[in-house]
Design a protein around this motif. Structure first.
Motif, PDB file in Angstrom:
ATOM      1  N   TRP A 253       0.845  -1.204   0.000  1.00 39.95           N
ATOM      2  CA  TRP A 253       0.000   0.000   0.000  1.00 39.95           C
ATOM      3  C   TRP A 253       0.876   1.247   0.000  1.00 39.95           C
ATOM      4  CZ3 TRP A 253      -5.216   0.760  -0.389  1.00 39.95           C
ATOM      5  CH2 TRP A 253      -5.722   2.017  -0.018  1.00 39.95           C
TER       6      TRP A 253
ATOM      7  N   ALA B 274      -0.964  -1.248  -4.493  1.00 43.75           N
ATOM      8  CA  ALA B 274      -1.912  -0.130  -4.605  1.00 43.75           C
ATOM      9  C   ALA B 274      -1.107   1.154  -4.650  1.00 43.75           C
ATOM     10  CB  ALA B 274      -2.861  -0.124  -3.416  1.00 43.75           C
TER      11      ALA B 274
ATOM     12  N   ARG C  44       1.597   3.278 -12.004  1.00 40.78           N
ATOM     13  CA  ARG C  44       0.927   2.006 -12.306  1.00 40.78           C
ATOM     14  C   ARG C  44       1.539   1.277 -13.484  1.00 40.78           C
ATOM     15  NH1 ARG C  44      -5.065   4.541 -11.339  1.00 40.78           N
ATOM     16  NH2 ARG C  44      -4.736   4.997  -9.124  1.00 40.78           N
TER      17      ARG C  44
ATOM     18  N   LEU D 184      -3.112  -1.872  -8.582  1.00 40.49           N
ATOM     19  CA  LEU D 184      -4.457  -1.357  -8.348  1.00 40.49           C
ATOM     20  C   LEU D 184      -4.399   0.117  -7.973  1.00 40.49           C
ATOM     21  CD1 LEU D 184      -5.720  -4.237  -6.015  1.00 40.49           C
ATOM     22  CD2 LEU D 184      -6.147  -4.039  -8.463  1.00 40.49           C
ATOM     23  N   GLY D 185      -5.521   0.797  -8.207  1.00 41.64           N
ATOM     24  CA  GLY D 185      -5.685   2.121  -7.634  1.00 41.64           C
ATOM     25  C   GLY D 185      -6.053   1.992  -6.166  1.00 41.64           C
ATOM     26  N   HIS D 186      -5.894   3.062  -5.426  1.00 38.82           N
ATOM     27  CA  HIS D 186      -6.147   2.984  -3.984  1.00 38.82           C
ATOM     28  C   HIS D 186      -7.609   2.640  -3.679  1.00 38.82           C
ATOM     29  CE1 HIS D 186      -2.237   5.153  -3.414  1.00 38.82           C
ATOM     30  NE2 HIS D 186      -2.208   4.359  -2.365  1.00 38.82           N
ATOM     31  N   GLU D 187      -8.528   3.225  -4.400  1.00 39.32           N
ATOM     32  CA  GLU D 187      -9.940   2.977  -4.098  1.00 39.32           C
ATOM     33  C   GLU D 187     -10.299   1.512  -4.324  1.00 39.32           C
ATOM     34  OE1 GLU D 187     -14.385   4.658  -5.396  1.00 39.32           O
ATOM     35  OE2 GLU D 187     -12.560   5.696  -6.031  1.00 39.32           O
ATOM     36  N   ALA D 188      -9.873   0.956  -5.463  1.00 36.21           N
ATOM     37  CA  ALA D 188     -10.158  -0.447  -5.752  1.00 36.21           C
ATOM     38  C   ALA D 188      -9.471  -1.360  -4.744  1.00 36.21           C
ATOM     39  CB  ALA D 188      -9.708  -0.788  -7.169  1.00 36.21           C
ATOM     40  N   ALA D 189      -8.241  -1.006  -4.363  1.00 36.50           N
ATOM     41  CA  ALA D 189      -7.506  -1.836  -3.406  1.00 36.50           C
ATOM     42  C   ALA D 189      -8.160  -1.825  -2.034  1.00 36.50           C
ATOM     43  CB  ALA D 189      -6.065  -1.358  -3.311  1.00 36.50           C
TER      44      ALA D 189
ATOM     45  N   THR E 200     -11.298  -1.409  -1.406  1.00 35.44           N
ATOM     46  CA  THR E 200     -12.523  -2.208  -1.505  1.00 35.44           C
ATOM     47  C   THR E 200     -12.213  -3.698  -1.419  1.00 35.44           C
ATOM     48  OG1 THR E 200     -13.554  -0.503  -2.869  1.00 35.44           O
ATOM     49  CG2 THR E 200     -14.525  -2.699  -2.942  1.00 35.44           C
ATOM     50  N   ALA E 201     -11.094  -4.106  -2.012  1.00 39.59           N
ATOM     51  CA  ALA E 201     -10.742  -5.523  -2.062  1.00 39.59           C
ATOM     52  C   ALA E 201      -9.852  -5.969  -0.907  1.00 39.59           C
ATOM     53  CB  ALA E 201     -10.045  -5.821  -3.392  1.00 39.59           C
TER      54      ALA E 201
END
Length: 710
Positions: free
Chosen positions: A449, A478, A484, A497-502, A504-505
């Protein structure tokens, strides 16, 4: 016709009518009626006019004519030495004027005349208290209460006295007794509020102030005290309203004006705040706290010479206000007067040896002087004084890392997760999986992260390969958009991944960790730093940028970046002031320069000096993959401390970094001309103490001439 002269009103009639005017606060009318009896032309002997003289004195007091009131009461007492009301009135006048010894003498004479006068004894206690004669004052209040246990003012004044002596439990009992004796005693509620505030019972204190205001809505002291409680709890809009109401009632209320400035400072309305502090000082030039607060406001506004003057004025008036000494040192540091700053901090520590902030600033200055062991000791003293001092924890950690003491340094660097002002603190609640603390990774999934800068990720991205080698089944990274494409092909990274997607997952991962935490988890030392991130330029992009670079004349190609991110805390020192700072390099014959500058500095790059045939590519670069394709085709990269340095070194390209002397980043360590993080590729050109950038650039020019044989 017989003409008759009207009879003059009888003295008793005049007294009755004047008394009625006085009770109605029509003091001028009362005094006008009494003038024939007590004025200069009066023919009646004073011995018969004591009541009229006393009433005239009260009227003069009501009109604000203090001198005449004093004269009238003195005439009254001269005429009738046993006239108790005159003693009471003149004593009260002297107490109001601050003439405490004469007031005390008059109250004592009054009590000789009327020993049972409990109000006089209570007032005597107040006068004694104001003279710091606490034991005598307490005895006076207790004598009143022994005679009249329900005397509200005696309870109230005793409560104030006990509060001042630090006898807080007794003081609270006394103030509550005053309220029990008089449920509408607004001053007692206000006094109780200040006591509860000092006991740390903020909610109870606020309620006491509100009760005072219910009884007496036009009570500026209670409004001011309530405002400060609201400020302390972060309710700044309400605090501003309360203090402004206090000032509507009493426009020249000095403490409220000063507090208004403090509220406005917290609201970030600093120009208004400094105006409030200046208004305070116009009314009360000796108000030391206002001088200090003005210094803070001017400091915030970066009006440093004025801030220095305000802090020095505070120190002159309040030598024990060590915060002023510390802040003055910060101003002197900002002005480049570091030797003076260090002297001021030592003076502050002589006053308060356990002043953590001063130890912290001493450490920071010693670090700039290269006195690293002393700096370490000073940071540790700051933490001894305040174990929760987050900035001292962080700076000690970075100092230790910069000294090559990775084990303790990186362990301490984890303190960033305990500091609410750091983005890292929020990450822990955002990611719904455990943080990796060194557990076995075989078969596990791991989310790396990004919390720190682009350059940090390029430097510590090398650890993905190491973690993969430990058996991690899946590693996702992330990160921000500019990284990226570059990391999508990096060794050890399975997904980007982008931070938002990461976020969430995150629950799907076994662990998460910041790349900068991995050296601590793995026990990295100077001798076990892994090889840098391997960056392989994309062939298609290399060809794309080769066409642009082909427009240059033959000769060595040097890439340049002279400014970093303007939002970086130390950008004023790490970035060069302008492109012109690199001018000595233009004298290298046959060398071609390529600008990779992005953000601040791009305008200069697009309009270089006529003497500099500069190829500017930075504005057309989309991300680090483009930058890598360009740098791969250069002979040398010369830049300031920014992410491009990490990318160039990761490409294996020779990279020369210009480093500031002031607040040098921990990763570059001290004194050495190379970096253990990038062996064989990176060379460091350090700015010396009090050295200007042109001298550093001249050393780079000489090194370039040697490298290229020109």
């Amino acid at each position: 016709m017989i003409i008759t002269t009207p009879l003059a009103p009888a003295p008793d009639d005049i007294l009755r009518e004047a008394n009625a005017h006085c009770e109605a606060r029509r003091f001028a009318q009362a005094l006008a009626l009494l003038e024939p009896l007590v004025g200069e032309g009066a023919t009646t002997d004073d011995t018969t006019l004591a009541p009229a003289l006393n009433l005239a004195a009260l009227s003069a007091t009501g009109m604000g004519d203090v001198a005449r009131a004093e004269t009238l009461w003195q005439r009254c007492l001269a005429a009738k030495p046993d006239f108790a009301e005159a003693y009471r009135g003149l004593a009260g006048l002297y107490a109001t004027l601050g003439a405490l010894a004469p007031a005390q003498a008059l109250y004592e004479r009054l009590l000789n005349l009327t020993p049972a006068d409990i109000d006089a004894r209570s007032n005597l206690g107040v006068v004694l208290q104001r003279q710091e004669r606490h034991a005598e004052a307490e005895a006076a209040f207790c004598a009143v209460l022994a005679q009249c246990p329900s005397h509200a003012d005696a309870h109230y004044n005793l409560g104030l006295l006990l509060h001042r002596q630090g006898r807080l439990t007794e003081a609270e009992s006394a103030l509550r007794a005053a309220i029990a004796a008089n449920a509408r005693h607004a001053k007692a509620y206000n006094g109780l509020g200040t006591l509860l505030r000092d006991l740390g019972r903020g909610d109870d204190a606020a309620e006491a102030f509100r009760q005072a205001l219910l009884i007496q809505p036009q009570y500026p002291e209670a409004l001011n005290h309530l405002a400060m409680l609201l400020k302390a709890s972060g309710r700044l809009a309400e605090a501003e309203l309360a203090v402004r109401l206090a000032l509507q009632i009493r426009p020249n209320f000095v403490d409220a004006l000063n507090n208004l400035g403090c509220v406005l400072t917290d609201l970030k309305r600093v120009p208004e705040a400094q105006a409030a502090f200046r208004e305070t000082l116009a009314l009360a030039p000796d108000h030391a706290e206002a001088h200090y607060n003005l210094g803070v406001a001017l400091h915030t506004l970066e009006r440093l010479p004025e801030a220095e003057a305000a802090y020095r004025e505070t120190m002159r008036r309040l030598p024990g206000r060590v915060e002023a000494w510390n802040n003055l040192a910060c101003v002197l540091m900002a002005l480049g007067r570091r030797g003076e700053a260090l002297d001021v901090l030592h003076e502050a520590l002589a006053v308060r040896p356990d002043f953590a902030e001063a130890h912290f600033n001493v450490a920071s200055l010693l670090k700039e002087y290269g006195r690293l062991d002393e700096a370490e000791a000073a940071y540790r003293r700051a933490l001894d004084a305040n174990p929760d001092y987050g900035d001292a924890k962080f700076r000690l950690a970075t100092l230790l890392i910069s000294m090559g003491r990775f084990e303790e340094g990186f362990a301490r660097y984890e303190c960033r997760y305990t500091m609410p002002g750091f983005v890292h603190h929020a990450t822990q609640g955002l990611l719904q999986c455990p943080v990796w603390q060194g557990e076995p990774l075989a078969g596990k999934s791991l989310l790396l992260w990004q919390e720190d800068g682009l350059g940090d990720m390029l430097q510590f991205g090398r650890y993905a390969r190491v973690l993969k080698a430990q058996g991690a089944a899946h590693i996702a990274f992330a990160c921000q958009a500019p990284l990226r494409r570059l990391f999508s092909g990096a060794d050890g990274i399975d997904a980007v991944l982008g931070h938002e997607a990461a976020a969430t997952a995150a629950a799907q991962f076994d662990y998460w960790v910041s790349p900068i935490s991995v050296p601590h988890r793995l026990g990295t030392t100077l001798d076990t730093i892994p090889a840098p991130l391997v960056v392989t330029p994309e062939p298609a992009l290399v060809e794309h940028w080769r066409a642009r670079l082909a427009t240059l004349e033959p000769g060595p190609r040097i890439g340049i970046v002279w400014k970093g991110n303007a939002k970086h805390f130390n950008d004023a020192h790490r970035s060069l002031p302008t492109l012109a700072a690199l001018a000595p390099l233009w004298n290298l014959p046959g060398v071609r320069f390529v600008s990779l500058q992005k953000g601040q500095g791009e305008d200069e790059a697009r309009n270089p000096p006529a003497s500099l045939p500069l190829l500017h590519l930075g504005s057309d670069v989309r991300d680090f993959v483009d930058t890598a394709a360009i740098v791969a085709q250069l002979d040398l990269m010369v830049c300031v401390d920014t992410s491009t340095a990490h990318l160039a070194a990761s490409l294996g390209k020779p990279c020369w970094v210009l480093l500031p002397h002031y607040d040098l980043d921990w990763r570059w360590m001290h004194e050495r001309e190379d970096s253990p993080w990038y062996p064989g590729t990176m060379r460091l050109f350090r700015q010396r103490v009090d050295e200007a950038w042109p001298a550093v650039v001249e050393r780079v020019r000489v090194a370039c001439a040697e490298r290229f044989g020109i």
